[in-house]
Design a protein around this motif. Structure first.
Motif, PDB file in Angstrom:
ATOM      1  N   SER A 148       0.839  -1.203   0.000  1.00  0.00           N
ATOM      2  CA  SER A 148       0.000   0.000   0.000  1.00  0.00           C
ATOM      3  C   SER A 148       0.872   1.250   0.000  1.00  0.00           C
ATOM      4  N   ALA A 149       1.980   1.202   0.741  1.00  0.00           N
ATOM      5  CA  ALA A 149       2.916   2.334   0.755  1.00  0.00           C
ATOM      6  C   ALA A 149       3.561   2.522  -0.615  1.00  0.00           C
ATOM      7  N   VAL A 150       3.884   1.419  -1.297  1.00  0.00           N
ATOM      8  CA  VAL A 150       4.437   1.517  -2.656  1.00  0.00           C
ATOM      9  C   VAL A 150       3.444   2.216  -3.576  1.00  0.00           C
ATOM     10  N   ILE A 151       2.181   1.842  -3.491  1.00  0.00           N
ATOM     11  CA  ILE A 151       1.142   2.477  -4.310  1.00  0.00           C
ATOM     12  C   ILE A 151       1.065   3.967  -4.010  1.00  0.00           C
ATOM     13  N   ALA A 152       1.133   4.325  -2.733  1.00  0.00           N
ATOM     14  CA  ALA A 152       1.024   5.732  -2.352  1.00  0.00           C
ATOM     15  C   ALA A 152       2.214   6.542  -2.856  1.00  0.00           C
ATOM     16  N   VAL A 153       3.413   5.972  -2.802  1.00  0.00           N
ATOM     17  CA  VAL A 153       4.595   6.667  -3.339  1.00  0.00           C
ATOM     18  C   VAL A 153       4.420   6.889  -4.843  1.00  0.00           C
ATOM     19  N   ALA A 154       3.930   5.870  -5.530  1.00  0.00           N
ATOM     20  CA  ALA A 154       3.716   5.995  -6.980  1.00  0.00           C
ATOM     21  C   ALA A 154       2.702   7.094  -7.291  1.00  0.00           C
ATOM     22  N   VAL A 155       1.602   7.110  -6.580  1.00  0.00           N
ATOM     23  CA  VAL A 155       0.578   8.138  -6.810  1.00  0.00           C
ATOM     24  C   VAL A 155       1.128   9.523  -6.482  1.00  0.00           C
ATOM     25  N   GLY A 156       1.897   9.631  -5.394  1.00  0.00           N
ATOM     26  CA  GLY A 156       2.512  10.903  -5.045  1.00  0.00           C
ATOM     27  C   GLY A 156       3.479  11.379  -6.110  1.00  0.00           C
ATOM     28  N   THR A 157       4.210  10.450  -6.722  1.00  0.00           N
ATOM     29  CA  THR A 157       5.149  10.804  -7.790  1.00  0.00           C
ATOM     30  C   THR A 157       4.407  11.271  -9.028  1.00  0.00           C
ATOM     31  N   PHE A 158       3.276  10.655  -9.311  1.00  0.00           N
ATOM     32  CA  PHE A 158       2.459  11.071 -10.455  1.00  0.00           C
ATOM     33  C   PHE A 158       1.871  12.467 -10.242  1.00  0.00           C
ATOM     34  N   ILE A 159       1.225  12.671  -9.100  1.00  0.00           N
ATOM     35  CA  ILE A 159       0.418  13.877  -8.886  1.00  0.00           C
ATOM     36  C   ILE A 159       1.248  15.045  -8.351  1.00  0.00           C
ATOM     37  N   ARG A 160       2.200  14.751  -7.463  1.00  0.00           N
ATOM     38  CA  ARG A 160       3.168  15.720  -6.949  1.00  0.00           C
ATOM     39  C   ARG A 160       2.591  16.689  -5.921  1.00  0.00           C
ATOM     40  N   HIS A 161       1.319  16.828  -5.827  1.00  0.00           N
ATOM     41  CA  HIS A 161       0.697  17.737  -4.866  1.00  0.00           C
ATOM     42  C   HIS A 161       0.093  16.915  -3.718  1.00  0.00           C
ATOM     43  N   SER A 162       0.375  17.333  -2.496  1.00  0.00           N
ATOM     44  CA  SER A 162      -0.050  16.555  -1.329  1.00  0.00           C
ATOM     45  C   SER A 162      -1.559  16.356  -1.287  1.00  0.00           C
ATOM     46  N   ALA A 163      -2.304  17.445  -1.409  1.00  0.00           N
ATOM     47  CA  ALA A 163      -3.765  17.345  -1.307  1.00  0.00           C
ATOM     48  C   ALA A 163      -4.329  16.462  -2.410  1.00  0.00           C
ATOM     49  N   GLY A 164      -3.821  16.638  -3.622  1.00  0.00           N
ATOM     50  CA  GLY A 164      -4.328  15.841  -4.738  1.00  0.00           C
ATOM     51  C   GLY A 164      -4.013  14.370  -4.591  1.00  0.00           C
ATOM     52  N   ALA A 165      -2.777  14.053  -4.208  1.00  0.00           N
ATOM     53  CA  ALA A 165      -2.376  12.651  -4.058  1.00  0.00           C
ATOM     54  C   ALA A 165      -3.141  11.969  -2.940  1.00  0.00           C
ATOM     55  N   ILE A 166      -3.257  12.659  -1.807  1.00  0.00           N
ATOM     56  CA  ILE A 166      -3.959  12.066  -0.664  1.00  0.00           C
ATOM     57  C   ILE A 166      -5.438  11.893  -0.988  1.00  0.00           C
ATOM     58  N   SER A 167      -6.028  12.886  -1.629  1.00  0.00           N
ATOM     59  CA  SER A 167      -7.441  12.780  -2.005  1.00  0.00           C
ATOM     60  C   SER A 167      -7.667  11.606  -2.945  1.00  0.00           C
ATOM     61  N   ALA A 168      -6.793  11.460  -3.935  1.00  0.00           N
ATOM     62  CA  ALA A 168      -6.943  10.370  -4.892  1.00  0.00           C
ATOM     63  C   ALA A 168      -6.846   9.007  -4.195  1.00  0.00           C
ATOM     64  N   LEU A 169      -5.893   8.877  -3.296  1.00  0.00           N
ATOM     65  CA  LEU A 169      -5.708   7.607  -2.586  1.00  0.00           C
ATOM     66  C   LEU A 169      -6.909   7.282  -1.699  1.00  0.00           C
ATOM     67  N   LEU A 170      -7.368   8.259  -0.955  1.00  0.00           N
ATOM     68  CA  LEU A 170      -8.462   8.010  -0.008  1.00  0.00           C
ATOM     69  C   LEU A 170      -9.786   7.788  -0.734  1.00  0.00           C
ATOM     70  N   ILE A 171     -10.045   8.602  -1.743  1.00  0.00           N
ATOM     71  CA  ILE A 171     -11.309   8.453  -2.471  1.00  0.00           C
ATOM     72  C   ILE A 171     -11.368   7.097  -3.162  1.00  0.00           C
ATOM     73  N   TYR A 172     -10.252   6.704  -3.780  1.00  0.00           N
ATOM     74  CA  TYR A 172     -10.277   5.422  -4.483  1.00  0.00           C
ATOM     75  C   TYR A 172     -10.403   4.255  -3.505  1.00  0.00           C
ATOM     76  N   SER A 173      -9.517   4.217  -2.499  1.00  0.00           N
ATOM     77  CA  SER A 173      -9.479   3.040  -1.616  1.00  0.00           C
ATOM     78  C   SER A 173     -10.700   2.929  -0.715  1.00  0.00           C
ATOM     79  N   GLN A 174     -11.253   4.077  -0.303  1.00  0.00           N
ATOM     80  CA  GLN A 174     -12.351   4.050   0.654  1.00  0.00           C
ATOM     81  C   GLN A 174     -13.730   4.217   0.031  1.00  0.00           C
ATOM     82  N   LEU A 175     -13.792   4.678  -1.213  1.00  0.00           N
ATOM     83  CA  LEU A 175     -15.096   4.961  -1.800  1.00  0.00           C
ATOM     84  C   LEU A 175     -15.298   4.322  -3.169  1.00  0.00           C
TER      85      LEU A 175
END
Length: 254
Positions: A148-175
Motif C-alpha cells: 500500500s505504501a508503494v502504491i502511495a509513493v507511486a501516486v505521489g510521484t504522479f500527482i506531486r501535490h499533497s492534497a491531490g495525491a492524498i485525495s486520490a488515494l483516499l477516495i479510491y481506496s475508501q469509496l
C-alpha cells in the motif's frame, strides 16, 4: 546503501512519519481494545476481530507515504535530490524502499499489538496463532501495508501535490472500489479484481473452520484468487504503478 541512508534521514527529519506511526498504532490497537472490551456471547472475540482497525491503519500509512514524495516537490527539495543523484530511478526506488519498509514495520507492530492487547483483555478467547490463516490474519497485515505504501509513493510521484495525491488515494481506496459494486450487471465482477479488495483477501481469505461472522473483523473479500495469489496480484499492481510513475518522473521536469 548510501541512497537508502539519505532517504531514511530525509524521512525522519520531518514530523509526518512520527505522527503517522502514532496515529496508525493508536487507531488499530485502539479498535482491537474496543472490540475485545465489548465482546460477549453474541459478539465473541476471535482472531479476525483483533484486526478490525487494520484498514484504518492502511489509510494512515498511505498518507505518510504520499507525503514523503509530495513534500519534496512542494518545497522543491526534489531538485536537489536529482542534482545530487542524476539517476532518478535509483533515487525514487531508494525512497520507495525506505517508506514501504517503514510501512511494513508499522503494520507488523500494529497487527501484533492489536492481537496482544486483545489477548490480554480476553484471555479466555481462542486467539492462538496456530494455523496458516491465523498467521496471515496478523503477520500478513505488514505485507499489505508494505505494498500500500508503494502504491502511495507511486501516486505521489504522479500527482506531486499533497492534497491531490492524498485525495486520490483516499477516495479510491475508501469509496470508489465500494461504489463499483453498484454498477448494474458487471459491478460485482469488476469489484472482484480491484486491488484493495484483492489485498483484503490475503488477510481474510480461506479462514479456519471457526470462521467469523461477517460483521466482525475486516470485511471478507469477494476476490476469487487464493490468498497468496491475491498478495501476488496486489504486489504486481503496486509494482506496475511504481514503474509507470518512475517513467513519468524521468520524462518530466523536477
Amino acid at each position: 546503501m548510501t541512497l537508502l541512508a539519505v532517504e531514511r534521514l530525509k524521512l525522519f527529519t520531518t514530523r509526518s512519519p512520527w505522527w503517522s506511526m502514532l496515529a496508525a498504532l493508536v487507531v488499530t490497537i485502539g479498535f482491537a481494545a474496543l472490540m475485545a472490551g465489548t465482546s460477549d456471547d453474541t459478539a465473541p472475540m476471535d482472531l479476525a476481530a483483533t484486526q478490525f482497525g487494520y484498514n484504518f491503519g492502511v489509510v494512515v500509512v498511505m498518507v505518510m507515504a504520499a507525503l514523503a514524495v509530495t513534500t519534496e516537490y512542494r518545497f522543491s527539495t526534489i531538485r536537489a535530490t536529482f542534482l545530487a543523484v542524476p539517476n532518478r530511478t535509483a533515487a525514487l526506488l531508494a525512497k520507495t524502499a525506505v517508506v514501504a519498509t517503514l510501512g511494513a514495520l508499522i503494520g507488523a507492530v500494529a497487527a501484533f499489538g492489536s492481537w496482544g492487547i486483545a489477548t490480554l483483555i480476553t484471555p479466555e478467547a481462542d486467539l492462538a496463532l496456530d494455523s496458516p490463516y491465523a498467521w496471515r490474519a496478523v503477520a500478513g497485515v505488514a505485507l499489505v501495508y508494505f505494498f500500500s505504501a508503494v502504491i502511495a509513493v507511486a501516486v505521489g510521484t504522479f500527482i506531486r501535490h499533497s492534497a491531490g495525491a492524498i485525495s486520490a488515494l483516499l477516495i479510491y481506496s475508501q469509496l470508489v472500489e465500494s461504489l463499483v459494486q453498484l454498477i448494474p450487471n458487471v459491478g460485482d465482477d469488476i469489484y472482484k479484481w480491484l486491488p484493495f479488495n484483492v489485498a483484503n483477501n490475503f488477510v481474510t481469505g480461506d479462514p479456519d473452520p471457526s470462521a467469523r461472522p461477517v460483521e466482525f473483523g475486516p470485511p471478507p473479500s469477494t476476490a476469487e484468487l487464493s490468498p497468496w495469489w491475491s498478495l501476488a496480484y496486489f504486489a504486481g499492481f503496486a509494482l506496475v504503478l511504481l514503474i509507470l510513475s518512475i517513467v513519468s518522473a524521468n520524462k518530466r521536469d523536477a
